[in-house]
Design a protein around this motif. Structure first.
Motif, short mmCIF file in Angstrom:
data_model
loop_
_atom_site.label_atom_id
_atom_site.label_comp_id
_atom_site.label_asym_id
_atom_site.label_seq_id
_atom_site.Cartn_x
_atom_site.Cartn_y
_atom_site.Cartn_z
N LEU A 41 1.00 -1.21 0.38
CA LEU A 41 0.00 -0.02 0.04
C LEU A 41 0.77 1.08 -0.01
O LEU A 41 1.05 2.25 -1.06
CB LEU A 41 -0.91 -0.57 1.03
N TYR A 42 2.17 1.04 0.88
CA TYR A 42 2.99 1.78 0.71
C TYR A 42 3.66 2.36 -0.59
O TYR A 42 3.42 3.83 -1.24
CB TYR A 42 4.10 2.34 1.73
N LEU A 43 3.57 1.49 -1.17
CA LEU A 43 4.54 0.95 -2.46
C LEU A 43 3.66 1.71 -3.50
O LEU A 43 3.69 2.61 -4.40
CB LEU A 43 5.22 0.17 -3.08
N SER A 44 1.99 1.23 -3.04
CA SER A 44 1.19 1.85 -4.48
C SER A 44 0.91 3.21 -4.44
O SER A 44 1.05 3.61 -5.78
CB SER A 44 -0.23 1.50 -4.02
N VAL A 45 0.98 4.29 -3.23
CA VAL A 45 1.36 5.44 -3.51
C VAL A 45 2.04 6.41 -3.19
O VAL A 45 2.27 7.03 -4.58
CB VAL A 45 1.10 6.27 -1.95
N GLY A 46 3.08 5.91 -3.80
CA GLY A 46 5.06 6.17 -3.89
C GLY A 46 4.66 5.86 -5.84
O GLY A 46 4.93 6.94 -6.56
N ILE A 47 4.19 5.06 -5.80
CA ILE A 47 4.48 4.50 -7.61
C ILE A 47 3.06 5.79 -8.28
O ILE A 47 4.03 6.83 -9.01
CB ILE A 47 3.80 3.40 -7.95
N ALA A 48 2.12 6.41 -7.33
CA ALA A 48 0.58 6.85 -7.67
C ALA A 48 1.26 8.45 -8.41
O ALA A 48 1.39 9.04 -9.28
CB ALA A 48 -0.11 6.59 -7.28
N VAL A 49 2.00 8.87 -7.06
CA VAL A 49 2.60 10.52 -6.59
C VAL A 49 3.33 10.41 -7.55
O VAL A 49 3.53 11.41 -8.07
CB VAL A 49 3.02 10.56 -5.39
N ARG A 108 6.46 0.61 9.77
CA ARG A 108 7.07 1.91 9.06
C ARG A 108 7.56 0.88 7.95
O ARG A 108 7.29 0.49 7.60
CB ARG A 108 9.03 1.74 10.18
N ILE A 109 7.86 1.97 6.89
CA ILE A 109 7.55 1.35 5.49
C ILE A 109 9.62 1.30 5.05
O ILE A 109 11.06 1.63 6.29
CB ILE A 109 8.51 3.14 4.38
N SER A 110 9.60 0.09 4.46
CA SER A 110 10.67 -1.12 4.21
C SER A 110 11.65 -0.90 2.67
O SER A 110 10.57 -1.47 2.49
CB SER A 110 10.51 -2.34 5.56
N MET A 111 11.85 -0.38 3.26
CA MET A 111 13.00 0.04 1.38
C MET A 111 13.70 -2.21 0.96
O MET A 111 13.47 -2.48 0.44
CB MET A 111 14.44 0.04 1.74
N LYS A 112 13.61 -2.37 2.26
CA LYS A 112 13.55 -4.19 1.84
C LYS A 112 12.71 -4.64 1.14
O LYS A 112 12.77 -5.35 0.56
CB LYS A 112 14.44 -4.77 3.40
N ALA A 113 11.42 -4.49 1.55
CA ALA A 113 10.27 -5.14 1.97
C ALA A 113 9.74 -4.59 0.38
O ALA A 113 9.22 -5.32 -0.55
CB ALA A 113 9.11 -4.81 2.51
N TRP A 114 9.96 -3.26 -0.17
CA TRP A 114 10.11 -3.10 -0.94
C TRP A 114 10.24 -3.28 -2.23
O TRP A 114 10.66 -3.65 -3.82
CB TRP A 114 10.04 -1.12 -1.58
N LYS A 115 11.79 -3.81 -1.40
CA LYS A 115 13.06 -3.75 -2.53
C LYS A 115 12.06 -5.72 -3.19
O LYS A 115 12.38 -6.27 -4.14
CB LYS A 115 14.31 -4.04 -2.35
N GLU A 116 12.05 -6.18 -2.29
CA GLU A 116 11.29 -7.67 -2.59
C GLU A 116 10.33 -7.59 -3.25
O GLU A 116 9.58 -8.22 -4.28
CB GLU A 116 11.00 -8.52 -1.16
N LEU A 117 8.89 -6.95 -2.94
CA LEU A 117 7.54 -6.38 -4.25
C LEU A 117 8.51 -6.50 -5.28
O LEU A 117 7.78 -6.48 -6.36
CB LEU A 117 7.07 -5.20 -3.63
N LEU A 118 9.18 -4.87 -5.79
CA LEU A 118 9.81 -4.84 -7.26
C LEU A 118 10.21 -5.71 -7.57
O LEU A 118 9.92 -5.79 -8.73
CB LEU A 118 10.87 -3.03 -6.84
N LYS A 119 11.38 -6.94 -6.81
CA LYS A 119 11.30 -7.50 -7.77
C LYS A 119 10.93 -8.58 -8.31
O LYS A 119 10.96 -9.32 -9.42
CB LYS A 119 12.98 -8.94 -6.76
N LEU A 120 9.89 -9.16 -7.47
CA LEU A 120 8.68 -9.76 -8.38
C LEU A 120 7.52 -8.95 -9.31
O LEU A 120 7.37 -9.78 -10.66
CB LEU A 120 7.77 -10.35 -7.17
N GLY A 121 7.30 -7.37 -9.09
CA GLY A 121 6.13 -6.84 -9.45
C GLY A 121 6.61 -6.42 -10.28
O GLY A 121 5.66 -6.60 -11.75
#
Length: 451
Positions: free
Chosen positions: A95-103, A232-245
């Protein structure tokens, strides 16, 4: 989702997941269809403006929401592995990542929109409507991306009927807003094609609010406590999501953008040819909702079985889904052979356009069969989290094989506009064959390593 063992139970389970997804996809397609038809009734200029705006927005929207679809196999595998405690954290990070992408999209879109529209050299009125349509739809980008994450979470739990009901609720909202804003009803100003964009933007907010209510109040979603704890926002989690996404998003972008590119190349032909091409492509897109829905259902059921380490079950689901897609494609193909004139008649009464559209529809039968193999396999591979190869295959099959071959056939043979279709069909068929080989080797390796 329940554990299943017999083929009969798998069949029942798969249909229970698939049918609501199919209805949801058809309803979403109907929203776009309603935008187009209602804008056309406002004026040809409004229709042209909406068509230009949609052709710019759709590939971007499809690719970026595709990135967020990583949530589906991740959550499905977590639930299959009985790691429900990790679901809330993953969904919140998405959800955090989706807001970042949308902005990011809104900022970049604001900077590049005018230069792109200027480069297209449109009539001033068409340009104004296309620009206004995109500005209006931008109001709904953040809720649309947030909803995509929540929909993937709901679907990954096998609760696809819930997203079906949410989508069906949103359809009349969208049509009513179109009626009010495009034509200036209920005391509102007449906005024409721009009203279609505004209606879509408001609809996305409505969909998000309904979905937030559901995940906070309805069983079984409430048990995951998505918003009960602050993460909290986690860059590690974002990296995992982006690696797959990212590979998923780029694959979808390659697929969607190629059709926009072909439509652009088609502009050199007569109005009759362009109209016939658009009619056949629109109907082919409508039928594509079936293999696409099967693909999404396979990601869920295969992801669940892979998470539970039941690789033989995952394999059986794969072939069950591919088999259903191929049988339906063959039935559609036979129906098109018989009723091509009636189908073309949905789109036009012009005799020349009607006859040419029938020819294009014959080529779309080959599209159907290739899609019936390629799309479900993509869904299966996402269930295994094997997505990088899918992106490479999409890139090569569409942009290295399909489009160049289509261009050569269109320019240097008597096939003309049909050449582009033959090129795309060839690329898609080549991709389907390669993906099938990848699936066979992956399944063999998985079963062998856990036997």
């Amino acid at each position: 989702m329940n554990e299943t063992y017999s083929l009969k139970e798998k069949w029942r389970q798969f249909l229970a997941v698939l049918l609501p997804i199919l209805i949801s996809q058809l309803a979403l397609f109907s929203m776009t269809f309603a935008d187009t038809i209602m804008s056309g009734h406002a004026s040809p200029t409004d229709l042209a403006g909406v068509a230009i705006g949609a052709s710019l927005w759709t590939p971007v929207q499809a690719g970026l929401t595709g990135i967020l679809m990583a949530v589906m196999p991740m959550v499905a595998q977590m639930v299959g592995a009985r790691k429900q405690d990790q679901v809330s954290y993953t969904v919140m990070q998405a959800l955090y990542l989706s807001v970042g992408i949308a902005v990011g999209v809104i900022i970049v879109g604001g900077l590049v929109l005018d230069p792109i529209l200027n480069w297209m050299q449109l009539e001033s009125q068409v340009r104004t409507i296309a620009r206004g349509f995109l500005h209006a739809i931008a109001l709904g980008i953040i809720p649309m991306f947030l909803y995509t994450v929540l929909r993937c979470f709901i679907d990954a739990l096998g609760q696809t009927r819930v997203t079906m009901f949410i989508t069906l609720l949103s359809l009349p909202i969208n049509v009513l807003l179109n009626y009010a804003l495009i034509f200036g009803n209920f005391g509102l100003p007449r906005l024409g094609g721009i009203g279609a964009g505004l209606a879509s933007g408001i609809t996305y907010w409505c969909i998000l609010l309904i979905t937030l209510f559901v995940v906070n109040r309805v069983h079984p979603f409430v048990e995951f406590g998505l918003f009960s704890k602050f993460h909290r926002i986690s860059m590690k989690a974002w990296k995992e999501l982006l690696k797959l996404g990212l590979p998923i998003g780029f694959s979808i972008f390659c697929e969607v953008s190629i059709f926009a590119a072909v439509t652009l190349f088609m502009s050199e032909y007569s109005t009759i040819t362009i109209a016939a091409h658009q009619a056949a492509m629109n109907f082919a897109s409508f039928l594509y909702m079936v293999p696409l829905s099967i693909s999404m259902a396979l990601t869920i059921v295969v992801g669940f079985e892979v998470g539970a380490k039941r690789f033989q079950d995952a394999k059986q689901y794969s072939y069950l889904g591919i088999g259903i897609a191929v049988v339906i494609a063959l039935l559609f193909g036979i129906s098109l052979l018989i009723f091509s004139e009636q189908v073309a008649g949905f789109y036009t009464t012009d005799i020349e356009v009607l006859e040419l559209a029938q020819h294009f529809l014959m080529y779309s039968i080959l599209f159907l069969i290739s899609d019936a193999i390629a799309a479900p396999i993509q869904g299966v591979l996402r269930g295994y989290k094997d997505v990088t190869i899918t992106f490479i295959v999409a890139l090569i099959s569409y942009w290295v094989i399909g489009l160049p071959l289509g261009y050569i056939l269109a320019k240097f043979t008597s096939l003309a506009a049909f050449g582009y279709w033959i090129g795309l069909i060839t690329g898609l068929a080549a991709g389907a064959i390669f993906l099938f080989g990848r699936l066979l080797s992956l399944q063999k390796r998985m079963i062998r390593s856990h036997s």
